[in-house]
Design an enzyme around this catalytic site. Sequence first.
Site, PDB file in Angstrom:
ATOM      1  N   CYS A  48       1.559  -7.912   1.370  1.00 26.95           N
ATOM      2  CA  CYS A  48       1.894  -7.819  -0.052  1.00 26.95           C
ATOM      3  C   CYS A  48       1.787  -9.179  -0.741  1.00 26.95           C
ATOM      4  CB  CYS A  48       3.311  -7.272  -0.189  1.00 26.95           C
ATOM      5  SG  CYS A  48       3.946  -7.305  -1.877  1.00 26.95           S
ATOM      6  N   TRP A  81       8.697   0.864   3.719  1.00 23.94           N
ATOM      7  CA  TRP A  81       8.592  -0.255   4.662  1.00 23.94           C
ATOM      8  C   TRP A  81       9.479  -0.038   5.884  1.00 23.94           C
ATOM      9  CZ3 TRP A  81       4.509  -2.929   3.542  1.00 23.94           C
ATOM     10  CH2 TRP A  81       4.129  -3.139   2.207  1.00 23.94           C
ATOM     11  N   VAL A 114      10.950   1.320  -2.867  1.00 22.61           N
ATOM     12  CA  VAL A 114      11.468   0.297  -1.960  1.00 22.61           C
ATOM     13  C   VAL A 114      10.429  -0.812  -1.887  1.00 22.61           C
ATOM     14  CG1 VAL A 114      12.210  -0.190   0.394  1.00 22.61           C
ATOM     15  CG2 VAL A 114      12.766   2.006  -0.672  1.00 22.61           C
ATOM     16  N   VAL A 116       9.101  -5.032  -1.494  1.00 17.31           N
ATOM     17  CA  VAL A 116       9.233  -6.366  -0.907  1.00 17.31           C
ATOM     18  C   VAL A 116       8.601  -7.353  -1.881  1.00 17.31           C
ATOM     19  CG1 VAL A 116       9.313  -5.673   1.516  1.00 17.31           C
ATOM     20  CG2 VAL A 116       7.088  -5.949   0.412  1.00 17.31           C
ATOM     21  N   TYR A 179      -4.701  -4.748  -9.862  1.00 19.80           N
ATOM     22  CA  TYR A 179      -4.094  -3.429  -9.663  1.00 19.80           C
ATOM     23  C   TYR A 179      -4.430  -2.485 -10.821  1.00 19.80           C
ATOM     24  CZ  TYR A 179      -1.385  -4.915  -5.636  1.00 19.80           C
ATOM     25  OH  TYR A 179      -1.014  -5.354  -4.385  1.00 19.80           O
TER      26      TYR A 179
END
Length: 338
Positions: A48, A81, A114, A116, A179
Amino acid sequence: MDGDGNSAYGHKTFTRSRSHFADRVTVDGRDGWPVAAGRYRLVVSRACPWASRAVISRRLLGLEDALPMAIVDPIQDDRSWRFTLDPGGRDPVLGIRYLSEAYDRREKDYPGGVSVPAVVDVPSGRLVTNDYQRLTLDLATEWKALHRPGAPDLYPAARREEIDQVMDEVYRDVNNGVYQAGFASRQEDYEEAYTALFRRLELLAERLAGQRYLVGDTLTEADIRLFTTLVRFDAVYHGHFKCNRWKLSENPVLWAYARDLFQTPGFGDTVDFDHIKRHYYQVHSGINPTGIVPLGPDPGGWLSPHHREELGGRPFGDGTPPGPVPPGERVAARGRPA
Protein backbone atom coordinates in the site's frame (compact mmCIF):
# COMPACT_ATOMS: atom_id res chain seq x y z
CA MET A 1 -13.70 -0.41 -1.46
CA ASP A 2 -10.39 -0.78 -3.21
CA GLY A 3 -7.57 -3.11 -2.27
CA ASP A 4 -5.82 -0.51 -0.15
CA GLY A 5 -8.84 -0.33 2.11
CA ASN A 6 -9.01 3.44 1.94
CA SER A 7 -11.33 4.20 -0.89
CA ALA A 8 -14.59 3.62 -2.64
CA TYR A 9 -15.69 3.95 -6.21
CA GLY A 10 -19.08 3.90 -7.82
CA HIS A 11 -20.74 4.26 -11.18
CA LYS A 12 -19.56 7.79 -11.81
CA THR A 13 -16.33 8.65 -10.05
CA PHE A 14 -13.74 7.26 -7.69
CA THR A 15 -13.61 8.89 -4.27
CA ARG A 16 -11.14 8.26 -1.47
CA SER A 17 -12.74 7.91 1.92
CA ARG A 18 -11.67 10.23 4.70
CA SER A 19 -10.02 8.59 7.67
CA HIS A 20 -12.78 7.83 10.17
CA PHE A 21 -10.47 7.43 13.14
CA ALA A 22 -8.48 10.65 13.19
CA ASP A 23 -7.13 10.65 16.75
CA ARG A 24 -3.54 11.76 17.03
CA VAL A 25 -0.66 10.49 19.13
CA THR A 26 0.87 13.66 20.53
CA VAL A 27 3.39 14.86 23.08
CA ASP A 28 0.67 16.24 25.33
CA GLY A 29 -1.74 13.36 24.73
CA ARG A 30 -4.61 15.76 24.06
CA ASP A 31 -6.58 13.07 22.18
CA GLY A 32 -5.93 10.58 24.96
CA TRP A 33 -2.91 9.03 23.24
CA PRO A 34 0.43 10.37 24.50
CA VAL A 35 3.66 9.55 22.70
CA ALA A 36 5.28 6.64 24.52
CA ALA A 37 7.97 4.23 23.38
CA GLY A 38 6.64 0.73 22.87
CA ARG A 39 3.00 1.50 23.64
CA TYR A 40 1.74 1.45 20.04
CA ARG A 41 2.02 -0.89 17.08
CA LEU A 42 2.15 0.37 13.51
CA VAL A 43 0.30 -2.01 11.18
CA VAL A 44 1.23 -1.70 7.51
CA SER A 45 1.13 -3.39 4.16
CA ARG A 46 4.24 -3.09 2.03
CA ALA A 47 1.92 -3.14 -0.98
CA CYS A 48 0.00 0.00 0.00
CA PRO A 49 1.48 3.39 -0.96
CA TRP A 50 -0.28 5.15 1.92
CA ALA A 51 1.21 2.70 4.43
CA SER A 52 4.60 2.87 2.73
CA ARG A 53 4.81 6.55 3.65
CA ALA A 54 4.75 5.56 7.31
CA VAL A 55 7.28 2.76 6.80
CA ILE A 56 9.76 5.13 5.17
CA SER A 57 9.24 7.95 7.69
CA ARG A 58 9.60 5.57 10.64
CA ARG A 59 12.88 4.24 9.26
CA LEU A 60 14.36 7.64 8.35
CA LEU A 61 13.53 8.94 11.84
CA GLY A 62 14.87 5.84 13.61
CA LEU A 63 11.61 4.97 15.34
CA GLU A 64 11.91 1.20 14.86
CA ASP A 65 12.26 0.46 18.58
CA ALA A 66 9.85 3.15 19.76
CA LEU A 67 7.09 2.18 17.32
CA PRO A 68 7.24 -1.56 16.51
CA MET A 69 5.75 -2.58 13.17
CA ALA A 70 3.48 -5.39 11.98
CA ILE A 71 3.30 -6.34 8.30
CA VAL A 72 0.10 -7.81 6.89
CA ASP A 73 -0.33 -10.21 4.00
CA PRO A 74 -0.54 -8.32 0.68
CA ILE A 75 -3.53 -10.46 -0.30
CA GLN A 76 -6.77 -9.67 1.52
CA ASP A 77 -9.85 -11.81 2.01
CA ASP A 78 -13.42 -10.75 2.82
CA ARG A 79 -12.28 -9.53 6.26
CA SER A 80 -9.55 -7.40 4.69
CA TRP A 81 -6.00 -7.20 6.05
CA ARG A 82 -4.79 -10.36 7.77
CA PHE A 83 -1.71 -11.50 9.69
CA THR A 84 -1.09 -14.69 7.72
CA LEU A 85 2.61 -13.88 7.35
CA ASP A 86 3.08 -14.47 11.08
CA PRO A 87 3.36 -17.89 12.77
CA GLY A 88 -0.09 -19.28 13.44
CA GLY A 89 -1.67 -16.50 11.40
CA ARG A 90 -1.72 -14.12 14.38
CA ASP A 91 0.17 -10.95 15.10
CA PRO A 92 2.60 -11.99 17.86
CA VAL A 93 2.03 -8.82 19.89
CA LEU A 94 -1.66 -8.04 19.38
CA GLY A 95 -2.70 -11.69 19.22
CA ILE A 96 -5.23 -11.04 16.45
CA ARG A 97 -5.75 -12.67 13.05
CA TYR A 98 -7.29 -9.64 11.31
CA LEU A 99 -6.68 -5.93 11.65
CA SER A 100 -10.47 -5.57 11.73
CA GLU A 101 -10.39 -6.98 15.27
CA ALA A 102 -8.56 -3.84 16.45
CA TYR A 103 -11.14 -1.73 14.63
CA ASP A 104 -13.96 -3.65 16.33
CA ARG A 105 -12.43 -3.02 19.74
CA ARG A 106 -12.50 0.69 18.98
CA GLU A 107 -15.94 0.83 17.37
CA LYS A 108 -18.14 -2.24 16.90
CA ASP A 109 -19.78 -2.55 13.49
CA TYR A 110 -17.89 0.43 12.12
CA PRO A 111 -19.35 0.86 8.61
CA GLY A 112 -16.17 1.90 6.80
CA GLY A 113 -13.29 -0.11 5.44
CA VAL A 114 -10.29 -1.50 7.29
CA SER A 115 -7.31 0.52 6.12
CA VAL A 116 -3.57 0.71 6.59
CA PRO A 117 -1.52 2.32 7.95
CA ALA A 118 -3.11 1.86 11.34
CA VAL A 119 -1.76 2.62 14.78
CA VAL A 120 -3.01 0.23 17.48
CA ASP A 121 -2.76 0.71 21.24
CA VAL A 122 -1.05 -2.46 22.48
CA PRO A 123 -2.41 -2.52 26.08
CA SER A 124 -6.05 -2.29 24.98
CA GLY A 125 -5.77 -3.76 21.48
CA ARG A 126 -7.83 -0.83 20.17
CA LEU A 127 -7.26 1.11 16.98
CA VAL A 128 -5.93 4.61 17.65
CA THR A 129 -5.84 6.13 14.17
CA ASN A 130 -5.98 5.32 10.49
CA ASP A 131 -5.37 8.92 9.44
CA TYR A 132 -2.75 8.28 6.76
CA GLN A 133 -2.49 11.98 5.88
CA ARG A 134 -1.63 13.14 9.40
CA LEU A 135 0.28 10.13 10.74
CA THR A 136 3.64 10.78 9.11
CA LEU A 137 3.55 14.49 9.92
CA ASP A 138 3.09 13.56 13.57
CA LEU A 139 5.94 11.07 13.41
CA ALA A 140 8.14 13.93 12.20
CA THR A 141 6.98 16.47 14.80
CA GLU A 142 5.23 14.94 17.83
CA TRP A 143 7.65 11.99 18.16
CA LYS A 144 10.84 14.09 18.04
CA ALA A 145 12.01 13.12 21.53
CA LEU A 146 12.23 9.51 20.33
CA HIS A 147 13.98 10.18 17.01
CA ARG A 148 17.40 8.65 16.46
CA PRO A 149 20.48 10.90 16.74
CA GLY A 150 21.00 12.46 13.32
CA ALA A 151 17.40 12.04 12.19
CA PRO A 152 16.43 14.44 9.37
CA ASP A 153 13.82 17.14 9.80
CA LEU A 154 11.22 15.90 7.33
CA TYR A 155 8.74 18.71 8.00
CA PRO A 156 10.83 21.82 8.76
CA ALA A 157 8.77 24.68 10.16
CA ALA A 158 10.27 27.28 7.81
CA ARG A 159 9.25 25.27 4.74
CA ARG A 160 5.86 23.89 5.76
CA GLU A 161 3.74 26.21 3.63
CA GLU A 162 5.63 25.21 0.48
CA ILE A 163 5.73 21.53 1.47
CA ASP A 164 1.97 21.54 2.09
CA GLN A 165 1.28 23.12 -1.29
CA VAL A 166 3.45 20.60 -3.14
CA MET A 167 1.93 17.68 -1.21
CA ASP A 168 -1.60 18.87 -1.96
CA GLU A 169 -0.86 18.96 -5.70
CA VAL A 170 0.89 15.61 -5.62
CA TYR A 171 -1.94 14.02 -3.65
CA ARG A 172 -4.71 15.33 -5.88
CA ASP A 173 -3.20 14.60 -9.27
CA VAL A 174 -0.64 11.84 -8.65
CA ASN A 175 -1.16 9.82 -5.45
CA ASN A 176 -4.92 9.78 -5.84
CA GLY A 177 -4.92 10.47 -9.56
CA VAL A 178 -3.66 7.02 -10.52
CA TYR A 179 -6.57 5.50 -8.60
CA GLN A 180 -9.07 7.84 -10.24
CA ALA A 181 -7.82 6.67 -13.60
CA GLY A 182 -7.58 3.01 -12.66
CA PHE A 183 -11.02 2.70 -11.11
CA ALA A 184 -12.88 5.02 -13.48
CA SER A 185 -16.07 3.48 -14.83
CA ARG A 186 -16.70 6.18 -17.42
CA GLN A 187 -14.39 7.16 -20.27
CA GLU A 188 -14.58 10.87 -19.49
CA ASP A 189 -13.62 10.31 -15.84
CA TYR A 190 -10.65 8.21 -16.87
CA GLU A 191 -9.47 10.77 -19.41
CA GLU A 192 -9.80 13.62 -16.94
CA ALA A 193 -7.73 11.83 -14.31
CA TYR A 194 -5.19 10.61 -16.88
CA THR A 195 -4.72 14.12 -18.26
CA ALA A 196 -4.31 15.70 -14.81
CA LEU A 197 -1.86 12.98 -13.76
CA PHE A 198 0.53 13.44 -16.65
CA ARG A 199 0.22 17.23 -16.61
CA ARG A 200 1.29 17.18 -12.95
CA LEU A 201 4.11 14.69 -13.57
CA GLU A 202 5.47 16.92 -16.32
CA LEU A 203 5.33 19.95 -14.01
CA LEU A 204 7.14 17.99 -11.32
CA ALA A 205 9.79 16.97 -13.85
CA GLU A 206 10.32 20.64 -14.71
CA ARG A 207 10.65 21.45 -11.00
CA LEU A 208 13.12 18.63 -10.40
CA ALA A 209 15.25 19.26 -13.48
CA GLY A 210 17.30 21.83 -11.61
CA GLN A 211 16.97 20.76 -7.98
CA ARG A 212 17.55 17.42 -6.31
CA TYR A 213 14.51 17.42 -4.00
CA LEU A 214 11.02 18.85 -4.17
CA VAL A 215 11.42 21.51 -1.47
CA GLY A 216 14.79 22.93 -0.49
CA ASP A 217 18.01 20.97 -0.67
CA THR A 218 17.08 18.15 1.73
CA LEU A 219 14.59 15.31 1.89
CA THR A 220 11.15 16.24 3.17
CA GLU A 221 7.76 14.62 3.60
CA ALA A 222 6.91 15.81 0.06
CA ASP A 223 9.57 13.53 -1.44
CA ILE A 224 8.29 10.54 0.53
CA ARG A 225 4.75 11.06 -0.75
CA LEU A 226 5.76 11.36 -4.38
CA PHE A 227 8.16 8.42 -4.16
CA THR A 228 5.55 5.91 -3.02
CA THR A 229 3.57 6.46 -6.22
CA LEU A 230 6.59 6.66 -8.53
CA VAL A 231 8.06 3.39 -7.25
CA ARG A 232 4.81 1.60 -8.17
CA PHE A 233 4.33 3.35 -11.49
CA ASP A 234 5.84 0.99 -14.03
CA ALA A 235 5.08 -2.14 -12.02
CA VAL A 236 1.34 -1.53 -11.62
CA TYR A 237 -0.03 1.89 -12.53
CA HIS A 238 1.21 2.02 -16.13
CA GLY A 239 -0.61 -1.15 -17.18
CA HIS A 240 -3.02 -2.12 -14.42
CA PHE A 241 -4.42 1.40 -13.98
CA LYS A 242 -4.04 2.40 -17.67
CA CYS A 243 -1.69 5.29 -16.85
CA ASN A 244 0.25 4.63 -20.01
CA ARG A 245 1.21 7.87 -21.75
CA TRP A 246 4.76 6.94 -20.84
CA LYS A 247 6.59 4.80 -18.34
CA LEU A 248 8.47 6.34 -15.45
CA SER A 249 11.64 4.83 -16.92
CA GLU A 250 10.98 6.85 -20.09
CA ASN A 251 11.03 10.21 -18.28
CA PRO A 252 14.70 11.09 -17.73
CA VAL A 253 14.19 13.52 -14.84
CA LEU A 254 11.60 11.62 -12.81
CA TRP A 255 13.31 8.27 -13.39
CA ALA A 256 16.63 9.64 -12.14
CA TYR A 257 14.92 11.35 -9.19
CA ALA A 258 13.08 8.14 -8.23
CA ARG A 259 16.29 6.08 -8.50
CA ASP A 260 18.11 8.61 -6.34
CA LEU A 261 15.50 8.19 -3.62
CA PHE A 262 15.35 4.41 -4.04
CA GLN A 263 19.10 4.20 -3.46
CA THR A 264 18.90 6.44 -0.38
CA PRO A 265 18.83 4.40 2.86
CA GLY A 266 15.28 4.33 4.18
CA PHE A 267 13.54 4.32 0.80
CA GLY A 268 14.40 1.39 -1.46
CA ASP A 269 15.20 -0.90 1.45
CA THR A 270 11.52 -0.72 2.47
CA VAL A 271 10.11 -1.55 -1.00
CA ASP A 272 8.77 -5.04 -1.73
CA PHE A 273 7.93 -5.39 -5.43
CA ASP A 274 6.57 -8.89 -4.85
CA HIS A 275 4.00 -7.64 -2.33
CA ILE A 276 3.14 -4.66 -4.54
CA LYS A 277 2.45 -6.66 -7.69
CA ARG A 278 0.60 -9.52 -6.01
CA HIS A 279 -1.66 -7.12 -4.15
CA TYR A 280 -2.73 -4.99 -7.09
CA TYR A 281 -3.08 -7.76 -9.65
CA GLN A 282 -4.72 -10.33 -7.37
CA VAL A 283 -6.93 -8.16 -5.15
CA HIS A 284 -8.36 -5.82 -7.80
CA SER A 285 -10.42 -8.53 -9.45
CA GLY A 286 -12.71 -6.02 -11.12
CA ILE A 287 -9.75 -4.73 -13.13
CA ASN A 288 -7.78 -7.98 -13.47
CA PRO A 289 -10.29 -10.84 -13.21
CA THR A 290 -7.75 -13.55 -14.11
CA GLY A 291 -5.53 -12.65 -11.14
CA ILE A 292 -2.44 -13.21 -13.28
CA VAL A 293 0.58 -11.33 -11.94
CA PRO A 294 2.97 -10.10 -14.64
CA LEU A 295 6.59 -11.15 -14.39
CA GLY A 296 7.98 -7.77 -15.43
CA PRO A 297 9.23 -5.17 -15.41
CA ASP A 298 12.78 -6.05 -14.39
CA PRO A 299 13.44 -4.08 -11.19
CA GLY A 300 17.21 -4.15 -11.68
CA GLY A 301 17.17 -0.68 -13.23
CA TRP A 302 16.39 0.85 -9.85
CA LEU A 303 20.02 0.27 -8.89
CA SER A 304 21.56 1.95 -11.96
CA PRO A 305 23.50 5.24 -11.59
CA HIS A 306 21.32 8.36 -11.44
CA HIS A 307 23.88 11.21 -11.22
CA ARG A 308 21.46 13.37 -9.23
CA GLU A 309 24.19 14.10 -6.71
CA GLU A 310 25.58 16.52 -9.31
CA LEU A 311 22.69 18.85 -8.42
CA GLY A 312 24.04 19.15 -4.88
CA GLY A 313 21.68 18.83 -1.97
CA ARG A 314 22.12 17.14 1.37
CA PRO A 315 19.70 14.22 1.73
CA PHE A 316 19.66 14.28 5.54
CA GLY A 317 20.50 17.93 6.08
CA ASP A 318 22.80 18.21 9.06
CA GLY A 319 21.90 14.65 10.06
CA THR A 320 22.99 11.20 9.00
CA PRO A 321 21.55 8.20 7.12
CA PRO A 322 19.64 5.58 9.10
CA GLY A 323 21.50 2.44 10.13
CA PRO A 324 20.96 -1.06 8.75
CA VAL A 325 17.44 -2.42 8.42
CA PRO A 326 16.53 -4.45 11.53
CA PRO A 327 16.80 -8.19 10.71
CA GLY A 328 13.10 -8.86 11.19
CA GLU A 329 12.13 -6.09 8.77
CA ARG A 330 14.32 -6.90 5.78
CA VAL A 331 12.51 -7.35 2.48
CA ALA A 332 12.70 -10.89 1.13
CA ALA A 333 14.96 -11.44 -1.86
CA ARG A 334 12.07 -12.00 -4.26
CA GLY A 335 10.77 -8.49 -3.53
CA ARG A 336 14.09 -6.68 -4.11
CA PRO A 337 16.06 -5.81 -7.26
CA ALA A 338 18.80 -8.35 -7.88
